[in-house]
Design an enzyme around this catalytic site. Sequence first.
Site, PDB file in Angstrom:
ATOM      1  N   ASP A 258       1.196  -1.266  -0.103  1.00  0.00           N
ATOM      2  CA  ASP A 258      -0.142  -0.399  -0.241  1.00  0.00           C
ATOM      3  C   ASP A 258       0.768   0.804   0.160  1.00  0.00           C
ATOM      4  OD1 ASP A 258      -3.476   0.218   1.367  1.00  0.00           O
ATOM      5  OD2 ASP A 258      -1.913   2.035   1.405  1.00  0.00           O
TER       6      ASP A 258
ATOM      7  N   GLN B 220     -13.702   3.512   0.835  1.00  0.00           N
ATOM      8  CA  GLN B 220     -13.686   2.515   0.162  1.00  0.00           C
ATOM      9  C   GLN B 220     -13.392   3.761  -0.760  1.00  0.00           C
ATOM     10  OE1 GLN B 220     -15.857  -0.782  -2.688  1.00  0.00           O
ATOM     11  NE2 GLN B 220     -14.058  -0.911  -3.867  1.00  0.00           N
TER      12      GLN B 220
ATOM     13  N   HIS C 125     -10.159  -5.554  -3.585  1.00  0.00           N
ATOM     14  CA  HIS C 125      -8.829  -5.756  -2.362  1.00  0.00           C
ATOM     15  C   HIS C 125      -8.744  -6.048  -1.642  1.00  0.00           C
ATOM     16  CE1 HIS C 125      -9.895  -1.251  -2.317  1.00  0.00           C
ATOM     17  NE2 HIS C 125      -8.995  -1.155  -1.700  1.00  0.00           N
ATOM     18  N   LEU C 126      -7.985  -6.458  -0.723  1.00  0.00           N
ATOM     19  CA  LEU C 126      -8.195  -7.586   0.718  1.00  0.00           C
ATOM     20  C   LEU C 126      -6.321  -6.710   0.771  1.00  0.00           C
ATOM     21  CD1 LEU C 126      -8.151 -11.252   0.894  1.00  0.00           C
ATOM     22  CD2 LEU C 126     -10.042  -9.664   1.332  1.00  0.00           C
ATOM     23  N   HIS C 127      -7.298  -5.883   1.930  1.00  0.00           N
ATOM     24  CA  HIS C 127      -6.028  -5.591   2.432  1.00  0.00           C
ATOM     25  C   HIS C 127      -5.009  -6.617   3.785  1.00  0.00           C
ATOM     26  CE1 HIS C 127      -6.789  -0.696   2.402  1.00  0.00           C
ATOM     27  NE2 HIS C 127      -8.133  -1.354   1.851  1.00  0.00           N
TER      28      HIS C 127
HETATM   29  P1  5GP Z   1      -9.815   1.229   0.040  1.00  0.00           P
HETATM   30  O1  5GP Z   1     -10.031   2.168   1.080  1.00  0.00           O
HETATM   31  O2  5GP Z   1      -9.596   1.404  -1.502  1.00  0.00           O
HETATM   32  O3  5GP Z   1     -10.196   0.436   0.795  1.00  0.00           O
HETATM   33  O4  5GP Z   1      -8.328   1.244  -0.387  1.00  0.00           O
HETATM   34  C1  5GP Z   1      -6.920   1.518  -1.102  1.00  0.00           C
HETATM   35  C2  5GP Z   1      -5.814   1.760  -0.726  1.00  0.00           C
HETATM   36  O5  5GP Z   1      -4.742   2.245  -2.158  1.00  0.00           O
HETATM   37  C3  5GP Z   1      -5.241   2.894   0.086  1.00  0.00           C
HETATM   38  O6  5GP Z   1      -4.846   1.856   1.487  1.00  0.00           O
HETATM   39  C4  5GP Z   1      -4.277   3.462  -0.319  1.00  0.00           C
HETATM   40  O7  5GP Z   1      -3.237   3.607   0.630  1.00  0.00           O
HETATM   41  C5  5GP Z   1      -4.145   2.522  -1.473  1.00  0.00           C
HETATM   42  N1  5GP Z   1      -3.660   3.273  -2.610  1.00  0.00           N
HETATM   43  C6  5GP Z   1      -4.600   4.474  -3.561  1.00  0.00           C
HETATM   44  N2  5GP Z   1      -3.460   4.654  -4.555  1.00  0.00           N
HETATM   45  C7  5GP Z   1      -2.474   3.626  -5.045  1.00  0.00           C
HETATM   46  C8  5GP Z   1      -1.385   3.396  -5.797  1.00  0.00           C
HETATM   47  O8  5GP Z   1      -1.176   4.463  -6.849  1.00  0.00           O
HETATM   48  N3  5GP Z   1      -0.669   2.763  -5.478  1.00  0.00           N
HETATM   49  C9  5GP Z   1      -0.539   1.805  -4.241  1.00  0.00           C
HETATM   50  N4  5GP Z   1       0.518   0.900  -3.828  1.00  0.00           N
HETATM   51  N5  5GP Z   1      -1.469   2.422  -3.136  1.00  0.00           N
HETATM   52  C10 5GP Z   1      -2.412   2.921  -3.324  1.00  0.00           C
END
Ligand code: 5GP
Length: 113
Positions: free
Chosen positions: A29, A93, A99-101
């Site tokens: 991340d 999100q 995606h899984l964290h």
């Molecule tokens: P969500 O909030 O959708 O569950 O998680 C999205 C995650 O993607 C966030 O933790 C954010 O830091 C990560 N993220 C967003 N843009 C990028 C990117 O361009 N590259 C990477 N490696 N992570 C990203």
Amino acid sequence: MDCIFCKIANKELPAVISYEDPDVVVFDDLHPRAPIHKLIIPRKHISTLNDLAESDKPLAGHLMYTAQRLAKELGIAEDGYRVVMNCNAGAGQAVFHIHLHLLGGRAMTWPPG
Ligand code: 5GP
Ligand code: ZN
């Protein structure tokens, strides 16, 4: 499609990739919330968990199994780790490609905020 995670899976955007196979890609991340914070994605574009089809069930299992295997490889399986999938904006999100964290390497409280 203008999806950053599709672009990462296709190597059109850089990322620190720790695992990939024909169906799944894992990368760090960009803004880690824990010492270990990996994102486990399918190569297939699925916008949210709500869009998962019955035919995607093996893929969903593959994502989860990849999280478990990586946690063991990274040495966080015994201490404990967290696997999270946010669904839609109300749950946080921000990237609409499922995606899984995988979070670990520190103590975590429950319930989350
Ligand atoms: P969500 O909030 O959708 O569950 O998680 C999205 C995650 O993607 C966030 O933790 C954010 O830091 C990560 N993220 C967003 N843009 C990028 C990117 O361009 N590259 C990477 N490696 N992570 C990203
Ligand atoms: Zn995508």
